[in-house]
Design a protein around this motif. Structure first.
Motif, short mmCIF file in Angstrom:
data_model
loop_
_atom_site.label_atom_id
_atom_site.label_comp_id
_atom_site.label_asym_id
_atom_site.label_seq_id
_atom_site.Cartn_x
_atom_site.Cartn_y
_atom_site.Cartn_z
N SER A 6 -42.31 -7.53 79.49
CA SER A 6 -41.96 -8.91 79.82
C SER A 6 -40.71 -9.33 79.06
CB SER A 6 -43.12 -9.83 79.45
OG SER A 6 -43.40 -9.70 78.08
N THR A 7 -40.15 -10.48 79.46
CA THR A 7 -38.97 -11.01 78.81
C THR A 7 -39.28 -11.36 77.36
OG1 THR A 7 -38.21 -11.92 80.89
CG2 THR A 7 -37.24 -12.83 78.89
N LEU A 8 -38.33 -11.06 76.45
CA LEU A 8 -38.53 -11.40 75.06
C LEU A 8 -37.20 -11.61 74.36
CD1 LEU A 8 -38.11 -8.32 73.55
CD2 LEU A 8 -40.28 -8.08 74.76
N ILE A 9 -37.25 -12.32 73.22
CA ILE A 9 -36.06 -12.57 72.42
C ILE A 9 -36.09 -11.61 71.25
CG2 ILE A 9 -34.88 -14.25 70.96
CD1 ILE A 9 -34.79 -15.11 73.75
N ILE A 10 -34.93 -10.95 70.97
CA ILE A 10 -34.86 -10.08 69.81
C ILE A 10 -33.65 -10.42 68.97
CG2 ILE A 10 -35.98 -8.22 71.07
CD1 ILE A 10 -33.28 -6.83 71.13
N ALA A 11 -33.55 -9.79 67.82
CA ALA A 11 -32.50 -10.14 66.87
C ALA A 11 -31.37 -9.13 66.89
CB ALA A 11 -33.10 -10.19 65.48
N CYS A 12 -30.24 -9.54 66.30
CA CYS A 12 -29.12 -8.62 66.18
C CYS A 12 -28.27 -8.99 64.99
CB CYS A 12 -28.28 -8.65 67.45
SG CYS A 12 -27.00 -7.37 67.42
N SER A 13 -27.66 -7.99 64.39
CA SER A 13 -26.76 -8.24 63.28
C SER A 13 -25.32 -8.12 63.75
CB SER A 13 -27.06 -7.24 62.15
OG SER A 13 -26.99 -5.92 62.63
N SER A 14 -24.47 -7.48 62.96
CA SER A 14 -23.06 -7.38 63.32
C SER A 14 -22.87 -6.46 64.53
CB SER A 14 -22.28 -6.82 62.14
OG SER A 14 -22.75 -5.53 61.81
N LEU A 15 -21.72 -6.62 65.17
CA LEU A 15 -21.45 -5.86 66.38
C LEU A 15 -20.17 -5.06 66.20
CD1 LEU A 15 -21.95 -5.19 69.36
CD2 LEU A 15 -20.62 -7.21 69.95
N VAL A 16 -20.28 -3.72 66.14
CA VAL A 16 -19.12 -2.86 66.05
C VAL A 16 -19.29 -1.75 67.06
CG1 VAL A 16 -17.74 -1.34 64.61
CG2 VAL A 16 -18.79 -3.36 63.59
N LEU A 17 -18.47 -1.77 68.11
CA LEU A 17 -18.53 -0.71 69.11
C LEU A 17 -17.19 -0.63 69.83
CD1 LEU A 17 -18.86 -2.60 71.78
CD2 LEU A 17 -21.28 -2.34 71.35
N SER A 18 -17.00 0.46 70.54
CA SER A 18 -15.79 0.63 71.34
C SER A 18 -16.18 1.32 72.62
CB SER A 18 -14.77 1.47 70.57
OG SER A 18 -15.24 2.79 70.36
N HIS A 19 -15.47 0.98 73.69
CA HIS A 19 -15.77 1.62 74.96
C HIS A 19 -14.53 1.64 75.84
CE1 HIS A 19 -15.89 -2.31 76.98
NE2 HIS A 19 -16.65 -2.73 75.99
N SER A 20 -14.53 2.56 76.81
CA SER A 20 -13.40 2.73 77.72
C SER A 20 -13.92 3.04 79.11
CB SER A 20 -12.50 3.88 77.26
OG SER A 20 -12.03 3.67 75.94
N VAL A 21 -13.21 2.55 80.12
CA VAL A 21 -13.53 2.87 81.50
C VAL A 21 -12.90 4.22 81.85
CG1 VAL A 21 -13.19 2.18 83.90
CG2 VAL A 21 -13.68 0.46 82.16
N VAL A 22 -13.68 5.08 82.49
CA VAL A 22 -13.20 6.40 82.91
C VAL A 22 -13.04 6.37 84.43
CG1 VAL A 22 -13.70 8.87 82.98
CG2 VAL A 22 -14.39 7.51 80.99
N GLU A 23 -11.82 6.50 84.90
CA GLU A 23 -11.55 6.39 86.34
C GLU A 23 -11.43 7.74 87.02
OE1 GLU A 23 -8.13 3.89 86.65
OE2 GLU A 23 -9.27 2.05 86.24
N SER A 24 -11.16 8.79 86.26
CA SER A 24 -11.05 10.13 86.83
C SER A 24 -11.48 11.15 85.78
CB SER A 24 -9.62 10.41 87.30
OG SER A 24 -8.72 10.37 86.20
N LEU A 25 -11.87 12.33 86.24
CA LEU A 25 -12.32 13.39 85.34
C LEU A 25 -11.71 14.73 85.77
CD1 LEU A 25 -16.11 12.56 84.92
CD2 LEU A 25 -14.35 12.41 83.14
N PRO A 26 -11.29 15.55 84.82
CA PRO A 26 -10.83 16.89 85.16
C PRO A 26 -11.92 17.67 85.88
CG PRO A 26 -10.23 16.32 82.91
CD PRO A 26 -11.15 15.24 83.38
N GLY A 27 -11.56 18.30 86.97
CA GLY A 27 -12.54 19.07 87.75
C GLY A 27 -13.08 18.31 88.93
N PHE A 28 -12.82 16.98 89.00
CA PHE A 28 -13.26 16.18 90.15
C PHE A 28 -12.03 15.70 90.91
CE2 PHE A 28 -14.57 12.36 92.40
CZ PHE A 28 -15.76 12.79 92.99
N GLU A 29 -12.01 15.92 92.20
CA GLU A 29 -10.85 15.59 93.02
C GLU A 29 -10.81 14.10 93.32
OE1 GLU A 29 -8.80 16.91 97.29
OE2 GLU A 29 -10.57 17.96 96.52
N GLY A 30 -9.73 13.45 92.94
CA GLY A 30 -9.55 12.04 93.23
C GLY A 30 -10.21 11.13 92.22
#
Length: 406
Positions: free
Chosen positions: A11-35
């Motif tokens: 069920s829906t619930l509220i949880i806690a969180c501390s500091s936020l440190v992350l990084s992410h990138s969108v991957v639009e193409s991959l070696p070995g896949f055409e297009g």
């Protein structure tokens, strides 16, 4: 006690969180896949623990159907120590390798028509630390236990959701295979309780809407015995292989039944993820990981939990939804053993033992219980059933997640 797959709906619930440190990138193409990729792929790192000294790597695939409403699944791979990329490329993800005799060149990627991302968004996470591309910045951070790993998975999910607030209202599931039958119910209980096992929590955000034998291949008894699923790199492409019963290495001369086995397919991930072009496309931090291995042996990881039965009891009393399935040709975690501990829960049967069907054929057998638990076997399935029965497993997953009978 372990079993093959567990997905839970809370069920829906509220949880806690501390500091936020992350990084992410969108991957639009991959070696070995055409297009360009015809689906949305993101990779990144989330720092966990007090000093962010554990950096967990993930692959995120947005649902190809209706990502604003479709479920979000946090998916872990067993071992412990096997990369989530194994599930991404060999089991339920949107791509797979075109398996053919390889001369050492970069493998070819093709679309998986049975990907679970057709109906759900999936977070594939390399956990515990030291698995896949996840790493610790200190020697102490590189060590972990079952309970630490569960805490880190919980913290990962919180921080990822803060950075991806558009998924706050989506139903969220937790799933995995093999050894994660031990850790997944613990992670869900952490989320349900709203705190880490250490008890250190602050704040009240974000909102997590969790729902609703000798000579035999013990993972699939009908397949040839071809050794371990993550061979040593120097033996991946040798012309001749030998049998070492103590270290259980790869097998026999060419040609052999093993040339078309999953062991051969596993080689391709080693080739692909150790290519500089691939690492650049996936935004892997240079110097963070040396050689990528599908399953890391010798991790400084302590297995401290051997029985998750009580976690199932606790979660079942809250009315949460479970799907547990087993390939019926698995000798590592036989379905009869899984049936036995489910029976020990002593819940009344709602829908008794019956066959379930795909494409006009019996795909396995199933039974449902009063505590919203569904158990299913996959006929002919191995230890990781989606690898060799992808059509049946996708049908099972789609029916269950949409609250239809199998």
């Amino acid at each position: 006690m372990a079993h093959l797959l567990l997905i839970l709906l809370l069920s829906t619930l509220i949880i806690a969180c501390s500091s936020l440190v992350l990084s992410h990138s969108v991957v639009e193409s991959l070696p070995g896949f055409e297009g360009p990729l015809p689906f949305e792929l993101e990779t990144g790192y989330v720092g966990v623990d007090e000093s962010e000294d554990v950096q967990l790597f993930y692959y995120f695939v947005k649902s190809e159907s209706n990502p604003k409403e479709d479920p979000l699944i946090l998916w872990l791979t067993g071992g412990p120590g096997c990369s989530a990329f194994s599930a991404f490329i060999y089991e339920i993800g949107p791509l797979y390798f075109e398996v053919k005799q390889n001369d050492g060149s970069l493998p070819t990627l093709v679309l998986n028509p049975n990907s679970w991302t057709k109906v759900a968004s999936i977070l594939f996470v390399d956990l515990p630390v030291g698995t896949g591309f996840s790493y610790g910045t200190t020697s102490l951070a590189s060590k972990s236990t079952d309970l630490q790993s569960c805490d880190q998975a919980y913290e990962f999910l919180k921080k990822w959701l803060i950075d991806h607030s558009e998924f706050f209202s989506n139903p969220i599931y937790v799933g995995g295979d093999s050894y994660t039958g031990i850790t997944v119910p613990i992670i869900v209980q952490l989320i349900s309780n709203g705190k880490k096992l250490s008890g250190n929590e602050v704040g009240i955000e974000p909102l997590i809407n969790l729902k609703c034998i000798d000579g035999l291949n013990t993972y699939q008894i009908l397949d040839p015995s071809c050794g371990v699923a993550s061979p040593k790199p120097q033996e991946l492409f040798s012309e001749r292989r030998s049998v070492d019963e103590k270290s259980i290495e790869l097998v026999v001369d060419r040609p052999s039944p093993c040339d078309s086995s999953l062991i051969h397919a596993y080689k391709l991930s080693h080739l692909w993820l150790n290519d500089d072009r691939v690492r650049e496309a996936l935004h892997i931090r240079k110097g963070s990981i040396g050689e990528w291995k599908r399953c890391a042996s010798g991790l400084p990881y302590t297995q401290s939990i051997w029985d998750s039965f009580q976690y199932h009891v606790n979660l079942s009393t809250k009315g949460y939804k479970f799907l547990i399935y087993s390939g019926d040709h698995d000798m590592v975690v036989p379905f009869l053993g899984t049936q036995a501990w489910i029976r020990a829960l002593n819940y009344s049967i709602v829908d008794d033992w019956r066959s379930w069907w795909v494409q006009g054929q019996v795909a396995g057998y199933t039974r449902t219980y009063s505590n919203r638990m569904t158990f299913a076997t996959v006929k002919g399935g191995e230890h990781i059933a989606p690898q060799d029965k992808p059509v049946e497993c996708r049908a099972m997953f789609e029916r269950w997640i949409s609250n239809q009978p199998l």
